[in-house]
Design an enzyme around this catalytic site. Structure first.
Site, mmCIF file in Angstrom:
data_model
loop_
_atom_site.group_PDB
_atom_site.id
_atom_site.type_symbol
_atom_site.label_atom_id
_atom_site.label_comp_id
_atom_site.label_asym_id
_atom_site.label_seq_id
_atom_site.Cartn_x
_atom_site.Cartn_y
_atom_site.Cartn_z
ATOM 1 N N ASP A 240 2.295 1.475 4.809
ATOM 2 C CA ASP A 240 1.572 0.495 3.991
ATOM 3 C C ASP A 240 2.044 0.543 2.536
ATOM 4 O O ASP A 240 2.505 1.564 2.048
ATOM 5 C CB ASP A 240 0.062 0.778 4.079
ATOM 6 C CG ASP A 240 -0.755 -0.416 3.621
ATOM 7 O OD1 ASP A 240 -0.238 -1.551 3.644
ATOM 8 O OD2 ASP A 240 -1.927 -0.225 3.234
ATOM 9 N N HIS B 192 9.102 -5.562 2.025
ATOM 10 C CA HIS B 192 9.320 -5.334 3.469
ATOM 11 C C HIS B 192 10.783 -4.995 3.737
ATOM 12 O O HIS B 192 11.087 -4.101 4.533
ATOM 13 C CB HIS B 192 8.918 -6.574 4.267
ATOM 14 C CG HIS B 192 7.457 -6.913 4.158
ATOM 15 N ND1 HIS B 192 6.472 -5.964 4.249
ATOM 16 C CD2 HIS B 192 6.828 -8.100 3.953
ATOM 17 C CE1 HIS B 192 5.297 -6.551 4.107
ATOM 18 N NE2 HIS B 192 5.479 -7.845 3.924
ATOM 19 N N LEU C 1 14.667 12.210 19.989
ATOM 20 C CA LEU C 1 13.453 11.744 19.319
ATOM 21 C C LEU C 1 13.032 10.428 19.975
ATOM 22 O O LEU C 1 13.868 9.569 20.226
ATOM 23 C CB LEU C 1 13.762 11.494 17.831
ATOM 24 C CG LEU C 1 12.678 10.832 16.980
ATOM 25 C CD1 LEU C 1 11.501 11.786 16.768
ATOM 26 C CD2 LEU C 1 13.237 10.413 15.615
HETATM 27 C C1 IPE Z 1 -1.799 -1.879 8.549
HETATM 28 O O1 IPE Z 1 -1.547 -2.339 7.260
HETATM 29 C C2 IPE Z 1 -0.817 -2.418 9.511
HETATM 30 C C3 IPE Z 1 0.587 -2.056 9.288
HETATM 31 C C4 IPE Z 1 1.069 -1.227 8.430
HETATM 32 C C5 IPE Z 1 1.495 -2.709 10.175
HETATM 33 P P1 IPE Z 1 -2.378 -3.554 6.628
HETATM 34 O O2 IPE Z 1 -1.942 -3.652 5.229
HETATM 35 O O3 IPE Z 1 -2.254 -4.759 7.472
HETATM 36 O O4 IPE Z 1 -3.867 -3.018 6.739
HETATM 37 P P2 IPE Z 1 -5.203 -3.493 6.015
HETATM 38 O O5 IPE Z 1 -5.334 -4.964 6.268
HETATM 39 O O6 IPE Z 1 -5.043 -3.209 4.553
HETATM 40 O O7 IPE Z 1 -6.287 -2.661 6.627
HETATM 41 C C1 IPE Z 2 2.732 -2.862 5.095
HETATM 42 O O1 IPE Z 2 2.768 -3.245 3.769
HETATM 43 C C2 IPE Z 2 3.658 -3.665 5.967
HETATM 44 C C3 IPE Z 2 2.972 -4.523 6.957
HETATM 45 C C4 IPE Z 2 1.694 -4.646 7.131
HETATM 46 C C5 IPE Z 2 3.842 -5.287 7.797
HETATM 47 P P1 IPE Z 2 1.807 -4.388 3.236
HETATM 48 O O2 IPE Z 2 2.492 -5.699 3.378
HETATM 49 O O3 IPE Z 2 0.480 -4.309 3.883
HETATM 50 O O4 IPE Z 2 1.717 -3.993 1.701
HETATM 51 P P2 IPE Z 2 0.432 -4.093 0.788
HETATM 52 O O5 IPE Z 2 -0.671 -3.325 1.440
HETATM 53 O O6 IPE Z 2 0.103 -5.540 0.626
HETATM 54 O O7 IPE Z 2 0.877 -3.451 -0.503
HETATM 55 MG MG MG Z 3 -1.236 -3.349 3.398
#
Ligand code: IPE
Ligand code: IPE
Ligand code: MG
Length: 254
Positions: free
Chosen positions: A24, A41, A135
């Site tokens: 995240d 990303h 792995l």
């Molecule tokens: C969780 O991250 C899912 C992934 C990393 C794929 P999100 O950014 O979507 O989670 P929430 O919405 O903050 O809980």
């Molecule tokens: C996690 O990073 C990646 C996915 C959920 C695909 P985010 O896109 O949720 O990044 P933040 O939480 O907005 O910073």
């Molecule tokens: Mg996120």
């Protein structure tokens, strides 16, 4: 088949056998640099590569990464399509590297929602790497822990319809073989980058006894040093699985 740790106490070592990560913070990493979220990303893919290398070198046997949750379809359409493109690109470009590293790839989640080309690439990558066992790298894509429990329940009832009239025969060991990751032991260490302290519908059944580690570090900045720090923290945990500390100590010294 993995046996639920709530039933049997697993043997645990200094290095986690199975690490599960919610990657995240990509969007916030990009925002802090005045870049579009999608740049975060793209950068995050490099962290995936590093995590695979570090885990392989450290002796981790299973690395499971949450790449796209069943709730992430709620994001703006252009972000969703960029994420899908990155997934396709990674499958096209990275499989040779996985082969060299002895990594077996698995993808778990409701794959039926993906376009056919992506489904084909997933099947090909899984098939090409199926004999590797250094792995196991599992990508959770269109995955949700609640979806997993429901799909397992449906599959179990289809295989054993008599359970409908004998519900008392249903126990954890009946359901476990139908869960998405039945071939892997349950995660020892969960890591979430990006500062949030929640599971966001990841492996909710499988993580009943997983050690939970949260770091403020955004996923694109999460490298070898940060991962080894998490392993160091894990090493200091006392995993009791319901027993007392004294019991754990006496077992360790016997
Ligand atoms: C969780 O991250 C899912 C992934 C990393 C794929 P999100 O950014 O979507 O989670 P929430 O919405 O903050 O809980
Ligand atoms: C996690 O990073 C990646 C996915 C959920 C695909 P985010 O896109 O949720 O990044 P933040 O939480 O907005 O910073
Ligand atoms: Mg996120």
């Amino acid at each position: 088949m993995a046996i639920s740790s709530t039933r049997e106490v697993p043997v645990t070592g200094a290095i986690p056998t199975h690490v599960a990560i919610v990657m995240d913070g990509n969007g916030r990493w990009a925002h802090a640099r005045l870049l579009p979220r999608t740049a975060g990303h793209a950068k995050g893919v490099q962290s995936v590569r590093r995590a695979v290398e570090t885990c392989g070198a450290a002796g981790v046997k299973y690395l499971t990464l949450f790449a796209f949750s069943s709730e992430n379809w709620r994001r703006p359409a252009d972000e969703v399509s960029l994420l899908m493109r990155l997934f396709v690109q990674a499958l096209e470009r990275e499989v040779a590297r996985l082969q060299d590293q002895g990594v077996r790839l698995h993808v778990v989640g409701d794959l039926s929602a993906f376009e056919p080309k992506l489904q084909d690439l997933i099947a090909q990558a899984e098939q090409k790497t199926q004999h590797n066992d250094q792995l196991h790298l599992t990508i959770a894509a269109n995955y949700g822990g609640r979806w997993d429990i429901l799909q397992a329940t449906r599959a179990l009832l289809a295989a054993r319809p008599e359970l409908v009239t004998n519900p008392n025969e249903l126990d954890e060991t009946c359901l476990a073989p139908y869960l998405s990751m039945a071939w892997a032991p349950e995660p020892d260490l969960f890591i979430r980058t990006g500062g949030e302290q929640r599971m966001s519908n990841f492996l909710i059944w499988q993580m009943a006894y997983t050690e939970l580690y949260f770091t403020e570090c955004y996923w694109p900045d999460f490298g070898e040093t940060e991962l080894l720090e998490a392993f160091e923290w894990y090493r200091t945990r006392e995993r009791r699985f319901g027993r007392t500390s004294a019991q754990v100590h006496s077992l360790a010294t016997s």
